[in-house]
Motif scaffolding. Structure first.
Motif, mmCIF file in Angstrom:
data_model
loop_
_atom_site.group_PDB
_atom_site.id
_atom_site.type_symbol
_atom_site.label_atom_id
_atom_site.label_comp_id
_atom_site.label_asym_id
_atom_site.label_seq_id
_atom_site.Cartn_x
_atom_site.Cartn_y
_atom_site.Cartn_z
ATOM 1 N N GLN A 74 39.793 27.783 25.899
ATOM 2 C CA GLN A 74 40.825 27.030 26.608
ATOM 3 C C GLN A 74 42.204 27.296 26.016
ATOM 4 O OE1 GLN A 74 39.568 22.947 26.607
ATOM 5 N NE2 GLN A 74 37.876 23.315 28.026
ATOM 6 N N GLU A 75 42.253 27.428 24.704
ATOM 7 C CA GLU A 75 43.521 27.756 24.047
ATOM 8 C C GLU A 75 43.966 29.167 24.428
ATOM 9 O OE1 GLU A 75 46.898 27.284 21.837
ATOM 10 O OE2 GLU A 75 45.397 25.756 22.336
ATOM 11 N N ARG A 76 43.015 30.074 24.493
ATOM 12 C CA ARG A 76 43.313 31.474 24.836
ATOM 13 C C ARG A 76 43.793 31.608 26.281
ATOM 14 N NH1 ARG A 76 38.293 33.634 24.125
ATOM 15 N NH2 ARG A 76 38.732 33.826 21.914
ATOM 16 N N PHE A 77 43.151 30.856 27.192
ATOM 17 C CA PHE A 77 43.448 31.009 28.618
ATOM 18 C C PHE A 77 44.408 29.949 29.143
ATOM 19 C CE2 PHE A 77 38.879 32.585 28.390
ATOM 20 C CZ PHE A 77 39.266 33.911 28.241
ATOM 21 N N LYS A 78 45.172 29.352 28.266
ATOM 22 C CA LYS A 78 46.113 28.322 28.671
ATOM 23 C C LYS A 78 47.053 28.869 29.755
ATOM 24 C CE LYS A 78 47.403 25.889 25.169
ATOM 25 N NZ LYS A 78 48.143 25.469 23.952
ATOM 26 N N LYS A 79 47.215 28.111 30.821
ATOM 27 C CA LYS A 79 48.107 28.442 31.943
ATOM 28 C C LYS A 79 47.647 29.668 32.749
ATOM 29 C CE LYS A 79 52.181 26.484 29.692
ATOM 30 N NZ LYS A 79 53.563 26.742 29.179
ATOM 31 N N THR A 80 46.376 30.067 32.600
ATOM 32 C CA THR A 80 45.874 31.189 33.402
ATOM 33 C C THR A 80 45.017 30.714 34.563
ATOM 34 O OG1 THR A 80 43.883 31.476 32.037
ATOM 35 C CG2 THR A 80 45.869 32.709 31.382
ATOM 36 N N GLY A 81 44.614 29.438 34.548
ATOM 37 C CA GLY A 81 43.799 28.895 35.638
ATOM 38 C C GLY A 81 42.308 29.105 35.474
ATOM 39 N N ILE A 82 41.856 29.674 34.335
ATOM 40 C CA ILE A 82 40.421 29.828 34.085
ATOM 41 C C ILE A 82 40.045 29.028 32.847
ATOM 42 C CG2 ILE A 82 40.351 32.087 35.188
ATOM 43 C CD1 ILE A 82 40.179 33.347 32.426
ATOM 44 N N PHE A 83 38.737 28.761 32.712
ATOM 45 C CA PHE A 83 38.279 27.859 31.661
ATOM 46 C C PHE A 83 37.320 28.508 30.671
ATOM 47 C CE2 PHE A 83 39.209 25.388 35.484
ATOM 48 C CZ PHE A 83 40.091 24.438 34.997
ATOM 49 N N CYS A 84 36.752 29.665 31.010
ATOM 50 C CA CYS A 84 35.746 30.257 30.124
ATOM 51 C C CYS A 84 35.773 31.781 30.224
ATOM 52 C CB CYS A 84 34.347 29.720 30.443
ATOM 53 S SG CYS A 84 33.819 30.031 32.140
ATOM 54 N N ASN A 85 35.091 32.435 29.283
ATOM 55 C CA ASN A 85 35.111 33.898 29.207
ATOM 56 C C ASN A 85 34.524 34.572 30.444
ATOM 57 O OD1 ASN A 85 36.307 33.991 26.667
ATOM 58 N ND2 ASN A 85 34.361 33.865 25.596
ATOM 59 N N ALA A 86 33.512 33.960 31.040
ATOM 60 C CA ALA A 86 32.854 34.581 32.195
ATOM 61 C C ALA A 86 33.802 34.753 33.371
ATOM 62 C CB ALA A 86 31.644 33.748 32.618
#
Length: 505
Positions: free
Chosen positions: A422-434
């Motif tokens: 979640q920290e990595r994908f902040k503001k990208t609209g996705i929640f997980c690696n998949a």
């Protein structure tokens, strides 16, 4: 004449509907126009009886009700309340000025009771986004409607109560719920515990990785090895829904009519397990008036397909698009409807029709085995991230009295891995690696030099497709997250490649 407001849903998209009621001299008649379906046309009898049985006058004149825009299909009984109030306002039995303040949703019984309807939460949410603030809804739907921020929701139990409120004879206070408290309270019974599964350490590890990254898994094994038992315990190790995710899921369940008055907010990740006789429409959604299917009801949760090869070819191939895009697109002549479908797919299958191929006791012919396996196409299998062979449990594991790792312990590791994502994908609209796109895979999956060399060798040996290559990197990224590592090492890639081998399929 009176003009009131209601709302029409097409999928999760809402459109404001002007309910125009005109009463003119002529022979007594009641016509509803504006592309109504059968349920809307039948509102004439419900509204007539409800008005009379509530003690009000039903005009013995010509009544014409127009639901605008006229080119949008209107369905369901949710326009009953707006039609009844429109007639009462047009005959000056309630003040038109007061009646026009609200958006009305609700079905009427013949005695004037206001019944609950489906789709209230997405209806109120859509109307609020279009600038509406005040709503009249049935008591049964008040809790879900009040979840929408900025909505002023008034609940009514019968038509007489609503008329008294519009006349100013009684006072109704807006229905309010504490979203945060409701979300934290949770719901339902305890989930089956991970500790109940004896042995199967390899399968447990693979499912932990899948839960941490939201990856799709195919479990392959003989009957009775515990595939279904493992799958049904996966929801217990998944991180809890965020409030944003819970509201998304609740909107879908409201649209499908699966919310009860007792449960106004879905706070637990969905787990859907349809029977293998389910049709393609039941799985992915659709129908004459499109409704969400099992893949959308599993949004932000788990879709478990037991006896995977037994599903029809049409149903299985229909899964390919939502698995790739995270959304279901249903095209109809009137419009195109999209339902969210970002779910984790768990599938369980036997290696052959009799189920005992991996144990050396198979009674199937080579032709039967080939025909059975051909039900799962290459493009469909390519959408799985993890393949797990589930062997028969040994007696020593079954008889072991040692306490196994609980769901709570595993869930904490999964939560930590998801927090990194979640920290990595902040503001990208996705929640997980998949859910990473190919561009995001290149950006976030940094490999060591040795890991790149191992992956290059495996790419040729396993004959990986471009999609398969990305899926290996996504799984390796999840394994690294479980270990708290920012860089993907050889060990992480090796474990991801191990899961990628399509054992027995």
């Amino acid at each position: 004449m009176a003009v009131l407001k209601s709302i029409a849903l097409y999928g999760l998209q809402g459109y404001l509907v002007q309910v125009e009621v005109d009463i003119s001299p002529g022979l007594p008649a009641f016509e509803i126009v504006g592309l109504p379906d059968t349920a809307v046309r039948e509102a004439r009898e419900r509204v007539r009886a409800a008005i009379r049985n509530s003690g009000f006058d039903f005009p013995a004149r010509r009544i014409t009700a127009n639901l605008a825009p006229a080119d949008l299909r209107k369905e369901g009984p949710s326009y009953d309340l707006a039609l009844a109030v429109g007639i009462l306002a047009a005959t000056e039995q309630v003040p038109v000025k007061n009646a026009r303040r609200f958006v009305y949703l609700g079905e009427l019984s013949l005695e004037g009771k206001v019944r609950g309807v489906w789709g209230v939460l997405p209806s109120v949410a859509q109307a609020t986004r279009q600038g509406e603030r005040a709503f009249i809804v049935p008591v049964a739907n008040a809790r879900e409607a009040a979840l929408v921020e900025g909505a002023e929701v008034y609940s009514v139990a019968e038509l007489g109560e609503l008329v008294a409120f519009l006349r100013g004879e009684v006072e109704l206070t807006p229905f309010q719920v504490d979203r945060e408290a409701l979300f934290k309270a949770g719901e339902g019974d305890e989930l089956p515990d991970w500790a109940e599964v004896k042995g199967q350490l390899y399968a447990k590890r693979a499912l932990e990785v899948a839960a941490a990254g939201g990856h799709n898994v195919l479990l392959l094994g003989s009957p009775g090895t515990g595939k279904t038992m493992l799958a049904r315990r996966v929801p217990g190790i998944l991180p809890p829904l965020s409030l944003e995710e819970a509201l998304e899921v609740t909107e879908i369940y409201s649209l499908a009519g699966l919310l009860s008055p007792r449960i106004s907010l879905v706070t637990r990740r969905p787990f859907r397990a349809p029977h293998h006789t389910a049709s393609a429409v039941a799985l992915v959604g659709g129908g004459r008036y499109p409704r969400p299917g099992e893949v959308s009801l599993a949004h932000h949760g788990v879709l478990f397909l037991d006896e995977f090869p037994e599903f029809s070819k049409e149903a299985l191939e229909a899964l390919r698009q939502p698995l790739e895009d995270g959304v279901v697109t249903v095209a109809r002549a009137q419009a195109v409807v999209r339902f969210p479908a970002r779910f984790m797919l768990l599938a369980a299958a036997n290696p052959c029709p009799c189920g005992f191929l991996l144990e050396g006791k198979c009674t199937c012919s080579p032709q039967q085995i080939q025909r059975y396996r051909s039900r799962l196409s290459g493009p469909l299998l390519d959408r799985f991230d993890i393949f797990v062979e589930v062997p028969r449990v040994e007696f020593e594991d079954l008889a072991c009295s040692q306490i196994q790792e609980s769901s709570a312990v595993v869930r904490e590791r999964v939560k930590r891995a998801r927090a990194r994502q979640q920290e990595r994908f902040k503001k990208t609209g996705i929640f997980c690696n998949a859910a990473m796109t190919s561009a995001q895979v290149r950006r976030f999956c940094e490999l060591t030099r040795e890991a790149k060399q191992l992956l290059a060798t495996a790419f040729k040996r396993l004959n990986l497709s471009a999609r398969g290559y990305d899926r290996v990197l996504r799984v390796a990224r999840t394994i690294a997250d479980l270990e708290g590592s920012e860089t993907i090492s050889t060990d992480h890639v090796a474990e991801a490649l191990q899961y990628r081998e399509e054992k027995g399929v």
